[in-house]
Design a protein around this motif. Structure first.
Motif, mmCIF file in Angstrom:
data_model
loop_
_atom_site.group_PDB
_atom_site.id
_atom_site.type_symbol
_atom_site.label_atom_id
_atom_site.label_comp_id
_atom_site.label_asym_id
_atom_site.label_seq_id
_atom_site.Cartn_x
_atom_site.Cartn_y
_atom_site.Cartn_z
ATOM 1 N N LEU A 178 0.813 -1.204 0.000
ATOM 2 C CA LEU A 178 0.000 0.000 0.000
ATOM 3 C C LEU A 178 0.856 1.268 0.000
ATOM 4 O O LEU A 178 0.557 2.229 -0.703
ATOM 5 C CB LEU A 178 -0.920 -0.013 1.230
ATOM 6 N N LEU A 179 1.949 1.272 0.745
ATOM 7 C CA LEU A 179 2.797 2.457 0.836
ATOM 8 C C LEU A 179 3.783 2.589 -0.320
ATOM 9 O O LEU A 179 4.334 3.657 -0.542
ATOM 10 C CB LEU A 179 3.575 2.448 2.163
ATOM 11 N N GLN A 180 4.026 1.525 -1.044
ATOM 12 C CA GLN A 180 4.962 1.500 -2.177
ATOM 13 C C GLN A 180 6.311 2.132 -1.811
ATOM 14 O O GLN A 180 6.783 3.056 -2.457
ATOM 15 C CB GLN A 180 4.358 2.173 -3.403
ATOM 16 N N LEU A 181 6.927 1.570 -0.792
ATOM 17 C CA LEU A 181 8.228 2.054 -0.326
ATOM 18 C C LEU A 181 9.330 1.564 -1.250
ATOM 19 O O LEU A 181 9.209 0.523 -1.902
ATOM 20 C CB LEU A 181 8.494 1.542 1.086
ATOM 21 N N TRP A 182 10.435 2.320 -1.308
ATOM 22 C CA TRP A 182 11.603 1.905 -2.079
ATOM 23 C C TRP A 182 12.476 1.052 -1.179
ATOM 24 O O TRP A 182 12.865 1.468 -0.090
ATOM 25 C CB TRP A 182 12.384 3.115 -2.588
ATOM 26 N N LYS A 183 12.802 -0.166 -1.629
ATOM 27 C CA LYS A 183 13.638 -1.085 -0.852
ATOM 28 C C LYS A 183 14.927 -1.352 -1.605
ATOM 29 O O LYS A 183 14.908 -1.720 -2.772
ATOM 30 C CB LYS A 183 12.891 -2.396 -0.605
ATOM 31 N N LYS A 184 16.042 -1.158 -0.906
ATOM 32 C CA LYS A 184 17.348 -1.359 -1.510
ATOM 33 C C LYS A 184 17.602 -2.846 -1.732
ATOM 34 O O LYS A 184 17.381 -3.658 -0.832
ATOM 35 C CB LYS A 184 18.436 -0.758 -0.619
ATOM 36 N N LYS A 185 18.065 -3.186 -2.925
ATOM 37 C CA LYS A 185 18.358 -4.570 -3.290
ATOM 38 C C LYS A 185 19.777 -4.667 -3.826
ATOM 39 O O LYS A 185 20.227 -3.808 -4.582
ATOM 40 C CB LYS A 185 17.408 -5.074 -4.391
ATOM 41 N N ARG A 186 20.467 -5.719 -3.447
ATOM 42 C CA ARG A 186 21.765 -6.028 -4.035
ATOM 43 C C ARG A 186 21.489 -6.808 -5.306
ATOM 44 O O ARG A 186 20.719 -7.758 -5.293
ATOM 45 C CB ARG A 186 22.599 -6.868 -3.080
ATOM 46 N N CYS A 187 22.092 -6.400 -6.415
ATOM 47 C CA CYS A 187 21.787 -6.990 -7.713
ATOM 48 C C CYS A 187 23.014 -7.571 -8.375
ATOM 49 O O CYS A 187 24.092 -6.979 -8.349
ATOM 50 C CB CYS A 187 21.196 -5.939 -8.643
ATOM 51 N N LEU A 188 22.813 -8.730 -8.972
ATOM 52 C CA LEU A 188 23.823 -9.367 -9.806
ATOM 53 C C LEU A 188 23.149 -9.642 -11.146
ATOM 54 O O LEU A 188 22.096 -10.271 -11.182
ATOM 55 C CB LEU A 188 24.290 -10.692 -9.201
ATOM 56 N N MET A 189 23.756 -9.157 -12.226
ATOM 57 C CA MET A 189 23.191 -9.416 -13.546
ATOM 58 C C MET A 189 24.103 -10.393 -14.278
ATOM 59 O O MET A 189 25.308 -10.178 -14.367
ATOM 60 C CB MET A 189 23.051 -8.127 -14.355
ATOM 61 N N THR A 190 23.502 -11.474 -14.771
ATOM 62 C CA THR A 190 24.218 -12.446 -15.590
ATOM 63 C C THR A 190 23.657 -12.368 -17.002
ATOM 64 O O THR A 190 22.767 -11.558 -17.273
ATOM 65 C CB THR A 190 24.066 -13.873 -15.016
ATOM 66 N N GLU A 191 24.144 -13.208 -17.903
ATOM 67 C CA GLU A 191 23.717 -13.110 -19.299
ATOM 68 C C GLU A 191 22.266 -13.526 -19.518
ATOM 69 O O GLU A 191 21.705 -13.218 -20.564
ATOM 70 C CB GLU A 191 24.637 -13.927 -20.205
ATOM 71 N N PHE B 234 18.684 -9.461 -4.347
ATOM 72 C CA PHE B 234 18.806 -9.944 -2.975
ATOM 73 C C PHE B 234 18.406 -8.826 -2.028
ATOM 74 O O PHE B 234 18.687 -7.653 -2.281
ATOM 75 C CB PHE B 234 20.252 -10.350 -2.656
ATOM 76 N N ASP B 235 17.774 -9.200 -0.905
ATOM 77 C CA ASP B 235 17.494 -8.208 0.131
ATOM 78 C C ASP B 235 18.813 -7.591 0.555
ATOM 79 O O ASP B 235 19.823 -8.283 0.672
ATOM 80 C CB ASP B 235 16.801 -8.838 1.329
ATOM 81 N N HIS B 236 18.803 -6.288 0.780
ATOM 82 C CA HIS B 236 20.027 -5.575 1.160
ATOM 83 C C HIS B 236 20.496 -5.988 2.549
ATOM 84 O O HIS B 236 21.679 -6.050 2.821
ATOM 85 C CB HIS B 236 19.793 -4.076 1.083
ATOM 86 N N LYS B 237 19.560 -6.274 3.448
ATOM 87 C CA LYS B 237 19.926 -6.623 4.823
ATOM 88 C C LYS B 237 19.359 -7.973 5.186
ATOM 89 O O LYS B 237 18.268 -8.332 4.782
ATOM 90 C CB LYS B 237 19.397 -5.571 5.798
ATOM 91 N N ARG B 238 20.139 -8.697 5.968
ATOM 92 C CA ARG B 238 19.663 -9.966 6.512
ATOM 93 C C ARG B 238 18.736 -9.682 7.676
ATOM 94 O O ARG B 238 18.655 -8.567 8.173
ATOM 95 C CB ARG B 238 20.844 -10.808 6.988
ATOM 96 N N LYS B 239 18.064 -10.715 8.137
ATOM 97 C CA LYS B 239 17.149 -10.572 9.278
ATOM 98 C C LYS B 239 17.858 -10.019 10.510
ATOM 99 O O LYS B 239 17.298 -9.267 11.265
ATOM 100 C CB LYS B 239 16.515 -11.922 9.618
ATOM 101 N N ASN B 240 19.149 -10.379 10.688
ATOM 102 C CA ASN B 240 19.876 -9.929 11.876
ATOM 103 C C ASN B 240 20.441 -8.516 11.726
ATOM 104 O O ASN B 240 21.123 -8.030 12.597
ATOM 105 C CB ASN B 240 20.997 -10.914 12.237
ATOM 106 N N GLY B 241 20.165 -7.875 10.563
ATOM 107 C CA GLY B 241 20.586 -6.492 10.385
ATOM 108 C C GLY B 241 21.885 -6.300 9.650
ATOM 109 O O GLY B 241 22.230 -5.196 9.284
#
Length: 143
Positions: free
Chosen positions: A19-32, A38-45
């Motif tokens: 509903l809020l459409q928040l921007w979430k940081k993601k770690r990205c790997l692009m292959t061919e 990937f989520d930027h942070k793990r559950k433990n922070g």
């Protein structure tokens, strides 16, 4: 298992579907053939550094399922763009407006992937047409 070449690595922000459409940081790997998010942070922070995303939630966007990259807008230091999937789903992203932007890299990789598939399809058709022509030629008694 084949070693997959990483074409680009870095961070994107993905707009959430909530509903809020928040921007979430993601770690990205692009292959061919795909984009790994990937989520930027793990559950433990802690942040997920290093290759891959061990222990992190991963989402994969396959180039074979992508239709296009569009809706590019430059605003306040960010490049905003949308990946449109073959089924019509639209996924919004933004990235910092420095260096070669992710949208351009993804669009080029998508074109390369589609071209490679088209060439392979063309070769397969050519080989199947030629092999059936040779069989017709041999079975007709010519040669």
């Amino acid at each position: 298992m084949n070693q997959v070449e990483m074409m680009k690595e870095g961070y994107l922000e993905k707009r959430s579907n909530g509903l809020l459409q928040l921007w979430k940081k993601k770690r990205c790997l692009m292959t061919e053939d795909r984009l790994h998010l990937f989520d930027h942070k793990r559950k433990n922070g802690s942040t997920g550094g290093g290759g891959g995303g061990a222990g992190l939630k991963e989402k994969q966007l396959l180039f074979e399922d992508m239709a296009t990259v569009d809706c590019v807008e430059h605003k306040r230091g960010f490049v905003y763009f949308t990946i449109v999937m073959s089924g019509g789903e639209e996924i919004d992203f933004r990235c910092q407006q420095e260096g070669t932007a992710w949208n351009a890299e993804i669009a080029l990789a998508l074109v390369r992937f589609k071209n490679r598939v088209a060439v392979q399809t063309g070769k397969s058709r050519y080989l199947s047409v030629n092999s059936s022509s040779e069989e017709d030629f041999i079975s007709s008694g010519s040669g």
